[in-house]
Design a protein around this motif. Structure first.
Motif, PDB file in Angstrom:
ATOM      1  N   CYS A   1      -3.888  33.637 -28.128  1.00 36.96           N
ATOM      2  CA  CYS A   1      -3.739  34.159 -29.489  1.00 36.96           C
ATOM      3  C   CYS A   1      -2.689  33.335 -30.229  1.00 36.96           C
ATOM      4  O   CYS A   1      -2.146  32.359 -29.717  1.00 36.96           O
ATOM      5  CB  CYS A   1      -3.343  35.633 -29.457  1.00 36.96           C
ATOM      6  SG  CYS A   1      -1.836  35.955 -28.515  1.00 36.96           S
ATOM      7  N   GLY A   2      -2.414  33.714 -31.482  1.00 45.01           N
ATOM      8  CA  GLY A   2      -1.379  33.049 -32.265  1.00 45.01           C
ATOM      9  C   GLY A   2      -1.709  31.614 -32.629  1.00 45.01           C
ATOM     10  O   GLY A   2      -2.873  31.215 -32.717  1.00 45.01           O
ATOM     11  N   LYS A   3      -0.665  30.805 -32.804  1.00 45.40           N
ATOM     12  CA  LYS A   3      -0.834  29.429 -33.260  1.00 45.40           C
ATOM     13  C   LYS A   3      -1.617  28.572 -32.267  1.00 45.40           C
ATOM     14  O   LYS A   3      -2.270  27.602 -32.652  1.00 45.40           O
ATOM     15  CB  LYS A   3       0.533  28.800 -33.519  1.00 45.40           C
ATOM     16  CG  LYS A   3       1.309  29.452 -34.663  1.00 45.40           C
ATOM     17  CD  LYS A   3       2.678  28.807 -34.836  1.00 45.40           C
ATOM     18  CE  LYS A   3       3.460  29.476 -35.968  1.00 45.40           C
ATOM     19  NZ  LYS A   3       4.816  28.877 -36.109  1.00 45.40           N
TER      20      LYS A   3
ATOM     21  N   CYS B   1       0.517  39.179 -30.414  1.00 48.36           N
ATOM     22  CA  CYS B   1       0.699  37.977 -29.618  1.00 48.36           C
ATOM     23  C   CYS B   1       2.190  37.753 -29.363  1.00 48.36           C
ATOM     24  O   CYS B   1       3.046  38.354 -30.028  1.00 48.36           O
ATOM     25  CB  CYS B   1       0.094  36.797 -30.369  1.00 48.36           C
ATOM     26  SG  CYS B   1      -0.037  35.292 -29.388  1.00 48.36           S
ATOM     27  N   SER B   2       2.496  36.893 -28.424  1.00 52.57           N
ATOM     28  CA  SER B   2       3.896  36.620 -28.099  1.00 52.57           C
ATOM     29  C   SER B   2       4.659  35.990 -29.258  1.00 52.57           C
ATOM     30  O   SER B   2       5.893  36.031 -29.289  1.00 52.57           O
ATOM     31  CB  SER B   2       3.990  35.711 -26.869  1.00 52.57           C
ATOM     32  OG  SER B   2       3.275  34.514 -27.061  1.00 52.57           O
TER      33      SER B   2
ATOM     34  N   THR C   1      -1.096  37.778 -25.143  1.00 52.57           N
ATOM     35  CA  THR C   1      -0.747  39.155 -25.475  1.00 52.57           C
ATOM     36  C   THR C   1      -0.132  39.881 -24.287  1.00 52.57           C
ATOM     37  O   THR C   1       0.124  41.072 -24.359  1.00 52.57           O
ATOM     38  CB  THR C   1      -1.991  39.933 -25.931  1.00 52.57           C
ATOM     39  OG1 THR C   1      -2.936  39.981 -24.839  1.00 52.57           O
ATOM     40  CG2 THR C   1      -2.649  39.267 -27.136  1.00 52.57           C
ATOM     41  N   GLY C   2       0.094  39.180 -23.176  1.00 50.17           N
ATOM     42  CA  GLY C   2       0.594  39.822 -21.966  1.00 50.17           C
ATOM     43  C   GLY C   2       2.035  40.260 -22.063  1.00 50.17           C
ATOM     44  O   GLY C   2       2.732  39.974 -23.043  1.00 50.17           O
ATOM     45  N   PRO C   3       2.531  40.948 -21.026  1.00 48.97           N
ATOM     46  CA  PRO C   3       3.889  41.506 -21.066  1.00 48.97           C
ATOM     47  C   PRO C   3       4.998  40.490 -20.836  1.00 48.97           C
ATOM     48  O   PRO C   3       6.169  40.831 -20.968  1.00 48.97           O
ATOM     49  CB  PRO C   3       3.861  42.544 -19.938  1.00 48.97           C
ATOM     50  CG  PRO C   3       2.833  42.038 -18.990  1.00 48.97           C
ATOM     51  CD  PRO C   3       1.784  41.380 -19.838  1.00 48.97           C
ATOM     52  N   TYR C   4       4.637  39.247 -20.504  1.00 42.77           N
ATOM     53  CA  TYR C   4       5.649  38.215 -20.306  1.00 42.77           C
ATOM     54  C   TYR C   4       5.299  36.959 -21.090  1.00 42.77           C
ATOM     55  O   TYR C   4       4.122  36.663 -21.321  1.00 42.77           O
ATOM     56  CB  TYR C   4       5.773  37.846 -18.821  1.00 42.77           C
ATOM     57  CG  TYR C   4       6.489  38.877 -17.986  1.00 42.77           C
ATOM     58  CD1 TYR C   4       7.884  38.953 -17.964  1.00 42.77           C
ATOM     59  CD2 TYR C   4       5.774  39.792 -17.209  1.00 42.77           C
ATOM     60  CE1 TYR C   4       8.545  39.899 -17.195  1.00 42.77           C
ATOM     61  CE2 TYR C   4       6.425  40.745 -16.433  1.00 42.77           C
ATOM     62  CZ  TYR C   4       7.809  40.801 -16.434  1.00 42.77           C
ATOM     63  OH  TYR C   4       8.454  41.741 -15.688  1.00 42.77           O
TER      64      TYR C   4
END
Length: 525
Positions: free
Chosen positions: A171-173, A102-103, A188-191
């Motif tokens: 995703c993530g928090k 995730c970011s 989860t994307g590239p940006y």
């Protein structure tokens, strides 16, 4: 089920309306780093994927979030977050990739994916994509040990795999705290979103660690910064593009012609779904009477109306679902009343609507008055189409009040205020199942059925079709659409396509959304 019902020109939830690549500058070579800037026509509003239904919102989300599966250039389902899947009539089990993060740096888990689906399916969420991307009654169950998540429905569901193509995974928090998504992203994307200035621009920074994109996509060669700039005026967007201040913008109106003829620009032509209109069928509305709906429909020359709405670039509508749709039959021809002003006038006479002293028809002391609503952000063609409809209906004794609004106001009127009688509402979905919640069931504001449709034939055919997998159900899906047109519940007018013009960049799109791992800046643009 309760959800917001705006489908305004949606790339909402289409599977793969099209794909293509810009070829800006014709001979430009790829450039690493830099800033890619694209225009959107309106502010995206709330950035929670569970609430994203406007095309502009989903375009913003597409650069920061991934989906379980994606779509190839030829329309096939390909791996994305899921590396493989097992499909049954009432369930699909996805095996997730193990290298996805995730970011915020956390690892994507099956529980994250399951929570996304169950959150949308929770009535308390009031998600507008429940019953559209997430089928009604769907539940998700994670198996952490196996690395899988299973989505299941109470009964067989025709497109259980395909419906996940545009389900953005949080995703993530933010999985537990959705308030983080009001003006931020957690995907989860590239940006990842780094700056949000509502009404002006949204800035994203690259995640170079991204290596799990569809068909081998990575963040290795994509631009360092991605900016989406809010540019409501199409002429302004065209001028900014030609000046090099934008790398991409989408066009519906007259500026399309000059850009399409410019050899220095790249072009992506995509299906935008249908241009069509709905009649409000609430008990106190003129459209409640099928005789009135059919008369109003007969008063319009659909060929002329379609040409006006699309600026001459569209084709006669052949169905409700945008291309490439799973069922290719023509559901429109022979099911929409032919243009006949005299027949329309006679039908209103028979229905008891007589011309008053001012020429406006009346019945039981009530004037035949319609509030025609449309989105001004869809370009001058839609405005002109609404004016044509109003003029045609005035000729048969109908008082028409034009109500042009921006997308967000259209959403509010469709659901909360219900302040309309006819609405021009383009829809861009590629699965017939994605429309059911909007064309049947609880009426707005309690449900997504914004037009208060009650078509027993449609509902019966859909119930049968939903239990058949893929192409097996096509005959019933197609008959269900025709049943809507026979009753003049809604009127398909034109199949619309749009031009995305590019300068100094190349990329692919899926259903009008960015496939961000394919974006490349080029020299000489």
């Amino acid at each position: 089920m309760k959800k917001t019902a705006v489908l305004t020109a949606l790339a909402l939830l289409a599977a793969a309306c099209g794909s293509g690549g810009g070829t800006a500058g014709s001979t430009g070579k790829p450039v690493t780093g830099g800033t890619f800037t694209a225009a959107v026509t309106a502010d995206p509003g709330l950035l929670d994927p569970a609430m994203g239904v406007l095309s502009v919102t989903n375009k913003v989300l597409s650069v920061a979030y991934d989906t379980l599966v994606s779509t190839s250039a030829d329309g096939k389902t390909v791996p994305a977050l899921a590396e493989k899947w097992d499909v049954k009539p009432d369930s699909v089990t996805f095996t997730l990739r193990k290298d996805v993060t995730c970011s915020d740096g956390s690892k994507l888990t099956p529980s994250d994916v399951a929570e996304n689906v169950n959150h949308i399916a929770d009535p308390a969420t009031k998600s507008p994509i429940y019953g559209v991307l997430v089928p009604a009654g769907m539940k998700a169950e994670a198996d952490e040990a196996a690395g899988t998540v299973t989505l299941s429905t109470p009964e067989p569901f025709s497109f259980i795999l395909e419906s996940s193509r545009l389900l953005f995974i949080v995703c993530g928090k933010a999985v537990k705290d959705r308030s983080l998504l009001a003006r931020g992203t957690s995907g989860t994307g590239p940006y990842q979103l780094t700056e949000a200035v509502p009404g002006d621009h949204y800035t994203f920074k690259v995640r170079r660690e991204y290596t799990w994109g569809p068909e081998g996509g990575t963040a290795k060669d994509i631009p360092e910064t991605f900016v989406l700039k809010v540019v409501p005026n199409e002429q302004t967007a065209a001028n900014l593009l030609l000046a090099g201040s934008l790398n991409a913008a989408t066009f519906f109106g007259p500026d399309r012609t000059r850009l399409e003829a410019n050899p220095a620009l790249g072009k992506i032509i995509e299906s935008e779904g249908n241009g069509q209109f709905f009649y409000h069928q609430g008990d106190d509305r003129p459209g409640h009477d099928p005789a009135v709906r059919k008369a109003l429909t007969q008063a319009l020359d659909m060929k002329e109306l379609g040409g006006i709405a699309s600026g001459g670039t569209g084709k006669p509508a052949t169905g409700l679902v945008a291309q490439p749709r799973p069922c290719q039959g023509d559901t429109v021809t022979g099911h929409v009343p032919a243009f006949d002003t005299a027949a329309a006038t006679a039908a209103l006479d028979t229905a008891g609507w007589k011309a008053g002293a001012d020429g406006v028809r009346e019945k039981d002391g009530k004037k035949l008055s319609l509030r025609l609503m449309y989105a001004t952000t869809r370009g001058p063609g839609i405005v002109a189409a609404a004016e044509y409809m109003a003029a045609a209906w005035k000729k048969i004794g109908v008082d028409v009040k034009l109500n042009g609004v921006i997308d967000t106001k259209l959403s509010e009127s469709l659901n909360a205020t219900q302040d309309w009688d006819v609405v021009w509402l383009p829809i861009g979905v590629t699965l017939p199942s994605q429309l059911v919640g909007f064309l049947s069931g609880p009426a707005a504001p309690k449900g997504a059925n914004f037009a208060h449709l009650k078509n027993a034939e449609y509902e019966g055919l859909v119930a049968e079709a939903a239990k058949l997998t893929g192409a097996e159900g096509c005959a019933k899906w197609e008959k269900s659409e025709s049943a809507l047109f026979d009753a003049a519940d809604l009127v398909p007018v034109v199949e619309v396509n749009t031009l995305t013009a590019t300068k100094g960049a190349t990329f692919r799109t899926i259903a009008g959304l960015f496939l961000p791992s394919t974006i490349r800046l080029t020299q000489g643009g």
